[in-house]
Design an enzyme around this catalytic site. Structure first.
Site, PDB file in Angstrom:
ATOM      1  N   ARG A  98      -0.240   1.317  17.560  1.00 64.91           N
ATOM      2  CA  ARG A  98       0.301   0.188  16.783  1.00 64.91           C
ATOM      3  C   ARG A  98       1.614  -0.196  17.441  1.00 64.91           C
ATOM      4  O   ARG A  98       2.560   0.597  17.454  1.00 64.91           O
ATOM      5  CB  ARG A  98       0.509   0.598  15.325  1.00 64.91           C
ATOM      6  CG  ARG A  98       1.299  -0.425  14.541  1.00 64.91           C
ATOM      7  CD  ARG A  98       1.221  -0.210  13.049  1.00 64.91           C
ATOM      8  NE  ARG A  98      -0.078  -0.594  12.540  1.00 64.91           N
ATOM      9  CZ  ARG A  98      -0.352  -0.808  11.254  1.00 64.91           C
ATOM     10  NH1 ARG A  98       0.581  -0.647  10.343  1.00 64.91           N
ATOM     11  NH2 ARG A  98      -1.553  -1.161  10.869  1.00 64.91           N
ATOM     12  N   HIS A 125      -5.331  -7.572  14.852  1.00 69.70           N
ATOM     13  CA  HIS A 125      -5.592  -6.350  14.069  1.00 69.70           C
ATOM     14  C   HIS A 125      -7.109  -6.150  13.991  1.00 69.70           C
ATOM     15  O   HIS A 125      -7.712  -6.300  12.929  1.00 69.70           O
ATOM     16  CB  HIS A 125      -4.965  -6.507  12.681  1.00 69.70           C
ATOM     17  CG  HIS A 125      -4.786  -5.222  11.941  1.00 69.70           C
ATOM     18  ND1 HIS A 125      -5.155  -3.995  12.457  1.00 69.70           N
ATOM     19  CD2 HIS A 125      -4.268  -4.964  10.709  1.00 69.70           C
ATOM     20  CE1 HIS A 125      -4.869  -3.049  11.570  1.00 69.70           C
ATOM     21  NE2 HIS A 125      -4.336  -3.602  10.512  1.00 69.70           N
ATOM     22  N   GLN A 128      -8.862  -3.802  11.356  1.00 62.34           N
ATOM     23  CA  GLN A 128      -8.891  -4.403  10.018  1.00 62.34           C
ATOM     24  C   GLN A 128     -10.079  -5.358   9.898  1.00 62.34           C
ATOM     25  O   GLN A 128     -10.789  -5.365   8.891  1.00 62.34           O
ATOM     26  CB  GLN A 128      -7.574  -5.153   9.772  1.00 62.34           C
ATOM     27  CG  GLN A 128      -7.488  -5.819   8.416  1.00 62.34           C
ATOM     28  CD  GLN A 128      -7.371  -4.803   7.291  1.00 62.34           C
ATOM     29  OE1 GLN A 128      -6.541  -3.925   7.306  1.00 62.34           O
ATOM     30  NE2 GLN A 128      -8.229  -4.924   6.288  1.00 62.34           N
ATOM     31  N   ASP A 219      -2.681 -12.469   3.322  1.00 61.76           N
ATOM     32  CA  ASP A 219      -1.870 -11.374   3.872  1.00 61.76           C
ATOM     33  C   ASP A 219      -0.403 -11.756   3.651  1.00 61.76           C
ATOM     34  O   ASP A 219      -0.102 -12.902   3.301  1.00 61.76           O
ATOM     35  CB  ASP A 219      -2.189 -11.200   5.372  1.00 61.76           C
ATOM     36  CG  ASP A 219      -1.437 -10.028   6.016  1.00 61.76           C
ATOM     37  OD1 ASP A 219      -0.931  -9.148   5.280  1.00 61.76           O
ATOM     38  OD2 ASP A 219      -1.337 -10.000   7.264  1.00 61.76           O
ATOM     39  N   CYS A 259      -5.480  -7.372   3.203  1.00 57.29           N
ATOM     40  CA  CYS A 259      -5.521  -6.159   4.031  1.00 57.29           C
ATOM     41  C   CYS A 259      -4.542  -5.096   3.533  1.00 57.29           C
ATOM     42  O   CYS A 259      -4.689  -3.923   3.877  1.00 57.29           O
ATOM     43  CB  CYS A 259      -5.213  -6.516   5.482  1.00 57.29           C
ATOM     44  SG  CYS A 259      -3.609  -7.302   5.681  1.00 57.29           S
ATOM     45  N   ARG A 287     -11.661   0.805   5.549  1.00 54.42           N
ATOM     46  CA  ARG A 287     -10.949   1.109   6.785  1.00 54.42           C
ATOM     47  C   ARG A 287     -11.431   2.450   7.339  1.00 54.42           C
ATOM     48  O   ARG A 287     -11.600   2.614   8.545  1.00 54.42           O
ATOM     49  CB  ARG A 287      -9.428   1.160   6.552  1.00 54.42           C
ATOM     50  CG  ARG A 287      -8.751  -0.163   6.238  1.00 54.42           C
ATOM     51  CD  ARG A 287      -8.838  -1.166   7.384  1.00 54.42           C
ATOM     52  NE  ARG A 287      -8.299  -0.672   8.634  1.00 54.42           N
ATOM     53  CZ  ARG A 287      -7.019  -0.657   8.985  1.00 54.42           C
ATOM     54  NH1 ARG A 287      -6.123  -1.173   8.184  1.00 54.42           N
ATOM     55  NH2 ARG A 287      -6.634  -0.181  10.161  1.00 54.42           N
TER      56      ARG A 287
HETATM   57  N1  NVA Z   1       0.345  -9.046   9.054  1.00 51.01           N
HETATM   58  C1  NVA Z   1       0.808  -7.766   8.600  1.00 51.01           C
HETATM   59  C2  NVA Z   1      -0.338  -6.815   8.466  1.00 51.01           C
HETATM   60  C3  NVA Z   1       0.018  -5.443   7.991  1.00 51.01           C
HETATM   61  C4  NVA Z   1      -1.174  -4.549   7.935  1.00 51.01           C
HETATM   62  C5  NVA Z   1       1.865  -7.229   9.577  1.00 51.01           C
HETATM   63  O1  NVA Z   1       1.664  -7.384  10.785  1.00 51.01           O
HETATM   64  O2  NVA Z   1       2.856  -6.674   9.137  1.00 51.01           O
HETATM   65  N1   CP Z   2      -3.889  -2.922   6.504  1.00 49.90           N
HETATM   66  C1   CP Z   2      -3.147  -2.073   7.262  1.00 49.90           C
HETATM   67  O1   CP Z   2      -3.243  -2.022   8.486  1.00 49.90           O
HETATM   68  O2   CP Z   2      -2.333  -1.257   6.537  1.00 49.90           O
HETATM   69  P1   CP Z   2      -1.232  -0.287   7.130  1.00 49.90           P
HETATM   70  O3   CP Z   2      -0.128  -1.137   7.683  1.00 49.90           O
HETATM   71  O4   CP Z   2      -0.783   0.515   5.936  1.00 49.90           O
HETATM   72  O5   CP Z   2      -1.835   0.577   8.194  1.00 49.90           O
END
Ligand code: NVA
Ligand code: CP
Length: 301
Positions: A98, A125, A128, A219, A259, A287
């Protein structure tokens, strides 16, 4: 498919991965297919679902997962990504990362001899999106439906555009013009949609984008990394909250997806998160099943 860096990498494997995910969910794949395998999980940003589902997924498949925050790795002190990739390739069987910058994930994969999985970047992502497709298929028994994504056209939206175009699902992105998804991804998704028959529409008109839809998806308005422009985003996007009025525009059997994590009172209301039409908790559970399918496909024999 060697890596899963973008949802686009999975274009020829979506059915197979969804089928595997469904089988894992029903406990139809016995044994420990990833026995003695180790996944390195590199996190440059916070996570609840991605971290837990990958870690539990590896354990349930008979393998092991290492949680590695970039604050603790030498990357945090300037060791090049190239060197990290080469060294990790000598110890572990796969890397989930990540990262803040999508480019860093591409670079890691370039120097890595083992599969690299994108566990979220500023651009995409894909893990997801697999859980989302599984959730939609379970609920609707088909992809002959329309998904309306409401709010910020972000990383989650970008991967969903590919996902929709691959499975033939229609997708409306409903957002203000300055919050549209990545232009390059929209272009590619439109091209894939020509083959699958899916219709992709981008609009700022809530009524046009949501009327009669089967899936409402939202989201956060302030993604990780966007904190510096939080107040502007909240003000620009305030008309795009998923609430009772929005749900009333949709098909009466529409489901609501998010998500997570969610900010109640911003992109969605408490009432909607926990209403009968919410698929959000099944989506979060999925997930795990999707992760196991991705791991099995990339790290299995
Ligand atoms: N769009 C959000 C998704 C978190 C799972 C982010 O990137 O923070
Ligand atoms: N939806 C998702 O990726 O959640 P986290 O940021 O908690 O991993």
């Amino acid at each position: 498919m060697k890596h899963l860096l973008s949802m686009e990498d999975a274009k020829d494997h979506v059915d197979e991965i969804l089928d595997l995910a469904g089988k894992f969910k029903k406990n139809e794949i016995p044994g420990e297919p990833l026995a003695k395998k180790t996944l390195a999980m590199v996190f440059q940003k916070a996570s609840t679902r991605t971290r837990i589902s990958f870690e539990v997924g590896m354990y349930q498949l008979g393998g092991n997962a290492l949680y590695l925050s970039t604050d603790d790795l030498q990357i945090g002190r300037g060791e090049p990504i190239e060197d990290t990739a080469k060294v990790m390739s000598r110890y572990v069987d796969g890397i989930m990362i990540r990262a803040k910058e999508h480019q860093d994930v591409l670079k890691l994969s370039k120097y890595s001899d083992i599969p690299v999985i994108n566990g979220l970047t500023n651009l995409e992502h894909p893990c997801q999106a697999f859980a989302d497709l599984l959730t939609i298929y379970e609920s609707k028994k088909s992809f002959d439906v329309t998904l309306s994504y409401v709010g910020d056209g972000n990383n989650v939206c970008n991967s969903l555009l590919f996902a929709s175009a691959f499975v033939g699902m229609n997708m409306n992105v409903v957002c203000p013009p300055q919050y549209r998804p990545d232009a390059e991804i929209v272009k590619k998704a439109l091209k894939y949609a020509e083959n699958s028959g899916s219709k992709i529409k981008i609009t700022d008109d809530l009524e046009e984008g949501i009327k009669g839809t089967d899936v409402i998806y939202t989201d956060v308005w302030v993604s990780m990394g966007d904190e510096g422009e939080a107040s502007k985003r909240i003000s620009d996007l305030k008309g795009y909250q998923v609430n009772k009025n929005i749900l009333n525009l949709a098909n009466e059997k529409a489901i609501v997806m998010h998500c997570l994590p969610a900010i109640r009172g911003q992109e969605i209301t408490e009432e909607i998160i926990n209403c009968d039409q919410s698929a959000i908790w099944d989506q979060a559970e999925n997930r795990l099943h999707a992760q196991k399918a991705i791991l099995y496909k990339l790290l299995g024999k």
